[in-house]
Design an enzyme around this catalytic site. Structure first.
Site: not given
Ligand code: ATP
Ligand code: MG
Length: 579
Positions: A51, A286, A296
């Site tokens: 996102e 993760r 984030k």
């Molecule tokens: P945050 O929790 O930091 O806001 P997010 O999951 O909301 O991160 P996205 O932009 O939705 O961020 O993530 C894009 C992709 O990265 C998703 O498929 C998510 O599952 C993966 N991702 C996010 N954080 C991790 C992590 N710590 N380890 C592995 N994959 C991750």
């Molecule tokens: Mg997300």
């Protein structure tokens, strides 16, 4: 396993031989069964779906390496897709940095000349069409309850939900309302479109989840064309299906969303929107890395409260921060390969990341000398104003890389810790009466030191042996234990050196309800004025090297300029954290 490791041009990443994991086993099975054998299409199509609401972090790097790595190893392709359905939080700035980070990591969404760069917002028309279809098929309805009633009627884990009084509204009425929602006739929150599934489902995500909401907000790509936006849980599976994704890989917290993922794709497929086989979702654990936070929201807090200097501060676990710190794409790929992919949560030690950097840089980083905490060394018997040429290998194991040039003269800079007026037991560097070798120069014998009125040592004195020069026959006659690095005060270059360390003092700063903001490491950055060898006057930003004894460094990509270098320490030579 069938390990098809052809490189199809979807990446320019070099990777070690892939280690098997549960996802590879699934893909191997699908391939054996011919599950995704579709005309002219790869049998593995993955996607990385960020996102655009912030900067990517090291956790995302794991997901990027996984998705793009599988596509590479199975001669498939990986799409970069922006999940941009939250107009208030998203911005072009984030789109740009995310693309930049993926490329920097060594991956490419261009596959055999075709760009697979997608935006969920490109599918708004189709997603809307599917929504109208669902209403017509009796699978969705417009709900007009207040937000509070909707929340109460949803129930909770121990209590089933209650049907909305609008649940059985005629499809024609729902359709009319949806069209008027789209036309902008209502305010935010007045109505919502919900899937009609089961208000008593033990899975909360199946209790008639919202699929469209009213948001009078400007979107960074579609402008003011829309005032209704599809929900993430609706958009994501359908975007996967539109793009013919085969294996939709996400983190474990989405496991509970999988039933709706399957439900919505199945219903749309029944409506003729998609052909089978449809995408399947798989979850993995993760990345949790010690001494950092990877959310984030928390990273934004560090930036907004000026704990760090922006998203690309070298202390930040963002990809832009890690890059500026001096990590290489190869070291991150190695790291992601090494930590593997599983379905059980765990913590990876930060030192694993540092180890990968050392492994990557040791064979290729040029060596150089830097004196970080300088102390004057005066060779009293050295010819006045004479500077004698010295050389040292650029890399001890790669003579073909040649030598670096510098000089030795009467006044040098050495490390403060390399002199002790009264040596402790086992100290074999400079102290009165002791001999040491000045690396690539001469053997000297310490004669004493000068002090200021407070008793601080301000200069060390010694005499040199003119026949002891490194690389000459005479040098063999001198056996000394200490071997010190130094630079010539006459030709050394002054440089700013930034010594970075862990951002937090606690290994799990945001675990178990801890307040990560109270666990910041006050010594995560120390800036020193150092002297470096003269050849570094020409170093260009982003160049990495090893300062002997001190570790791996990079010329800062933002603040370093040719002639006035600024160096960041990526990591020390050995893992000494906490020891
Ligand atoms: P945050 O929790 O930091 O806001 P997010 O999951 O909301 O991160 P996205 O932009 O939705 O961020 O993530 C894009 C992709 O990265 C998703 O498929 C998510 O599952 C993966 N991702 C996010 N954080 C991790 C992590 N710590 N380890 C592995 N994959 C991750
Ligand atoms: Mg997300």
């Amino acid at each position: 396993m069938s390990n098809d490791t052809k490189n199809n041009g979807n990446t320019n990443a070099t990777s070690p031989a892939p280690v098997s994991n549960f996802l590879r086993a699934i893909i191997d099975n699908d391939q054996t069964a011919g599950k995704y054998a579709r005309d002219g299409m790869p049998t593995v199509i993955t996607r990385f779906p960020p996102e655009p609401n912030g900067y990517l972090h090291i956790g995302h790097a794991k997901s990027i390496c996984l998705n793009f790595g599988l596509a590479r190893d199975y001669a498939g392709r990986c799409h970069l897709r922006f999940d941009d359905t939250n107009p208030e939080k998203e911005d072009q700035e984030y789109v740009d940095t995310i693309m930049d980070s993926v490329k920097w990591l060594g991956f490419d969404w261009n596959n055999n000349g075709v760009e697979h760069l997608h935006y969920a917002s490109d599918y708004f028309d189709r997603l809307y069409e599917i929504a109208e279809y669902l209403i017509g098929a009796g699978l969705a309805y417009v709900d007009s309850q207040s937000a509070a009633d909707m929340a109460t009627n949803r129930g909770d884990f121990s209590r089933p939900g209650v049907n909305s009084p609008f649940r059985d509204r005629a499809p024609a009425e729902s359709l009319d309302l949806l069209r008027r929602m789209k036309a902008g006739e209502f305010k935010d929150g007045e109505h919502i479109l919900r899937a009609k599934i089961d208000m008593a489902s033990p899975n909360m995500n199946l209790r008639d989840p919202a699929i469209y909401r009213i948001r009078h907000a400007h979107h960074h790509r579609t402008g003011d064309n829309w005032c209704i936006y599809p929900m993430y849980d609706y958009t994501h599976p359908l975007s996967d299906a539109i793009e013919n994704i085969t294996h939709s890989i996400c983190t474990l917290e989405f496991q509970d969303h999988r039933p709706f993922y399957d439900w919505i794709i199945e219903r749309a497929a029944e409506g003729g929107f998609f052909k089978k086989p449809v995408p399947q979702q798989y979850e993995f654990a993760r990345l949790n890395l010690t001494y950092v936070v990877t959310s984030k929201r928390k990273l934004r807090q560090l930036v907004e409260q000026n704990i760090v200097n922006g998203w690309d501060d070298p202390r930040m676990p963002t990809i832009v921060g890690i890059r500026r710190r001096g990590y290489t794409p190869e070291s991150l790929q190695l790291f992601c390969e090494r930590i593997g992919v599983t379905r059980s949560d765990g913590w990876i030690d930060y030192s694993t990341l540092e180890g990968c950097l050392r492994e990557d840089l040791d064979p290729k980083a040029p060596r150089a000398t830097a004196v970080l905490r300088p102390l004057k060394l005066i060779i009293d018997n050295f010819p006045e104003s004479e500077n004698i040429a010295c050389t040292a290998p650029i890399h001890p194991h790669h003579p073909e890389l040649g030598n670096r040039e510098f000089t030795i003269g009467k006044e040098l800079w050495i490390e403060q810790e390399d002199f002790m007026e009264e040596p402790v037991k086992g100290y074999f560097r400079l102290f009165p009466g002791n001999k040491v070798r000045l690396r690539y120069g001469y053997v000297v014998e310490c004669t004493g030191c000068d002090k200021d009125e407070n008793g601080n040592v301000i200069a060390v004195h010694c005499n040199y042996f003119a026949d002891s020069k490194s690389g000459t026959e005479g040098s063999a006659n001198y056996k000394v234990k200490g071997n010190l690095h130094w630079v010539n005060a006459a030709d050394a270059l002054e440089a700013e050196v930034r010594l970075y360390d862990r951002l937090f003092t606690d290994a799990n700063p945001d675990a178990g309800g801890k307040d990560f903001m109270t666990l910041l490491n006050p010594n995560a950055l120390e800036v020193v004025r150092a002297y470096v060898e003269p050849g570094l006057a020409t170093i260009t930003p982003d160049t990495r090297l090893q300062f002997e004894r001190h570790g791996y460094f990079v010329a800062d990509r933002v603040d370093s300029v040719v002639g006035k270098p600024v160096f960041n320490r990526v990591t020390t030579l050995k893992d000494s954290w906490g020891k």
